[in-house]
Design a protein around this motif. Structure first.
Motif, PDB file in Angstrom:
ATOM      1  N   VAL A   1       0.874  -1.170   0.000  1.00 17.60           N
ATOM      2  CA  VAL A   1       0.000   0.000   0.000  1.00 17.60           C
ATOM      3  C   VAL A   1       0.908   1.216   0.000  1.00 17.60           C
ATOM      4  O   VAL A   1       1.553   1.529   1.003  1.00 17.60           O
TER       5      VAL A   1
ATOM      6  N   ILE B   1      -1.202  -1.111  -4.202  1.00 24.02           N
ATOM      7  CA  ILE B   1      -2.389  -0.269  -4.051  1.00 24.02           C
ATOM      8  C   ILE B   1      -1.887   1.144  -3.803  1.00 24.02           C
ATOM      9  O   ILE B   1      -1.331   1.439  -2.741  1.00 24.02           O
TER      10      ILE B   1
ATOM     11  N   ASN C   1      -6.970  -0.112   3.763  1.00 25.21           N
ATOM     12  CA  ASN C   1      -6.672  -0.968   2.615  1.00 25.21           C
ATOM     13  C   ASN C   1      -6.227  -2.385   2.958  1.00 25.21           C
ATOM     14  O   ASN C   1      -6.281  -3.266   2.103  1.00 25.21           O
TER      15      ASN C   1
END
Length: 263
Positions: free
Chosen positions: A81, A110, A142
Motif C-alpha cells: 500500500v 495499491i 486498505n
C-alpha cells in the motif's frame, strides 16, 4: 545488500561499512537460526488456518518477514500500500531486487492519494494521535483480511504488550518478527543477501542510530513520543529527501484551499 543511492554521503558510507562488520558477526549466531525457525513456524500455523497475504513497505522488517513467509508459501501474495507522491523513491529498487529473487510470489500495489494535508501543506494537523482529529489511516483502510506483517515488539510499548499478550499469531495477523530486535533483522538481511533500503545508511555519518530510522511515506506526522526514534524525523527527511518533498507538495498544491481543506 545495501541498495545504492546518491543521497548516501561519504561519511554515511564509512559508518555503514563499520556496521556491516557488526552484522556479519551477528549473522553467524545460533540465535538467528532459532529466531528464523520460530518465525517460519508462526507463518506455518497462520497459513494452515487459511488464505493470507504479506504486507510490505520495503523497509527492513517487511523484507525480512516477506522472505521468511515465502520460504513457507513461495507463491504467497505480496501487497504494498503506497502513498502517491510521498514514498521514498528507493523503495522501488528494493522491490525490484526482492521480486527478482522470488519469481513465484504474486505481487500487487495499491496506490493511495492521501486526503489529509501532510507536513508542510496548509492545514497539516500535528495532533497525530489525537483520537478526535480527522486522520486517514491508509493501512487500516486498505489492509483487510488475513496478513503477515513485519511488526516487532521492540518498536513500541503498545506493540510489546500486544505481542506479549496475543503472541505471534492471531486469527487475522501473523507477526513472525514479533520477538526480533532490529540488530537481528540487519544480521538476517546480511546473511541472506537481501536488499536493504539505503535510508538505513543515511545516519548523518553515524550520528543517528540506524535502528530507529523508518522507511515510511515522507512528511507524515511523527509519533507522539518521537524521541524513541533518537532523532527529529522532519529534519532527517528535509536533509536527505528535499527534492522528493518539494515535488510532492507541488503535485498536490491544487488540493488545498486557504484553510487547508480539500478543494
Amino acid at each position: 545488500m545495501l541498495i545504492d543511492s546518491p543521497r548516501i554521503t561519504t561519511r554515511d558510507r564509512a559508518h555503514w561499512a563499520r556496521m556491516e562488520h557488526y552484522d556479519d558477526v551477528l549473522s553467524r549466531s545460533p540465535r538467528l537460526d532459532r529466531l528464523a525457525e520460530q518465525a517460519r513456524a508462526a507463518v506455518t500455523r497462520f497459513a494452515d488456518a487459511g488464505d493470507f497475504y504479506i504486507s510490505v513497505s520495503w523497509g527492513k522488517d517487511s523484507v525480512a518477514a516477506a522472505h521468511l513467509a515465502l520460504q513457507v508459501v513461495p507463491g504467497a501474495r505480496l501487497v504494498w500500500v503506497r502513498s502517491k507522491h510521498f514514498e521514498m523513491p528507493e523503495c522501488e529498487q528494493v522491490r525490484d531486487a526482492f521480486l527478482a529473487t522470488h519469481p513465484q510470489a504474486r505481487y500487487e500495489e495499491i496506490e493511495v492519494e492521501l486526503r489529509n494535508p501532510k507536513r508542510g501543506e496548509p492545514g497539516f494537523d500535528e495532533r497525530h494521535l489525537d483520537p478526535h482529529a480527522d486522520h486517514q489511516d491508509v493501512l487500516k483502510e486498505n489492509l483487510t483480511g488475513r496478513y503477515v506483517s513485519g511488526v516487532r515488539a521492540e518498536e513500541s510499548r503498545i506493540r510489546r504488550i500486544s505481542v506479549g499478550h496475543r503472541g505471534l499469531v492471531t486469527p487475522n495477523t501473523c507477526r513472525p518478527l514479533g520477538r526480533w530486535e532490529a540488530t537481528d533483522v540487519f544480521a538476517y538481511l546480511h546473511r541472506e543477501g537481501l536488499p536493504v533500503h539505503p535510508a538505513y545508511a543515511m545516519t548523518m555519518g553515524g550520528a543517528l542510530d540506524r535502528r530507529w530510522i523508518r522507511v515510511h511515506p515522507l512528511c507524515s506526522a511523527p509519533p507522539a513520543q518521537s524521541a524513541v526514534h533518537r532523532h527529529d524525523p522532519a529534519y532527517w527527511e528535509d536533509t536527505y529527501y528535499p527534492d522528493v518533498i518539494a515535488a510532492a507538495r507541488d503535485a498536490r498544491a491544487h488540493m488545498w484551499g486557504k484553510n487547508g481543506v480539500a478543494g
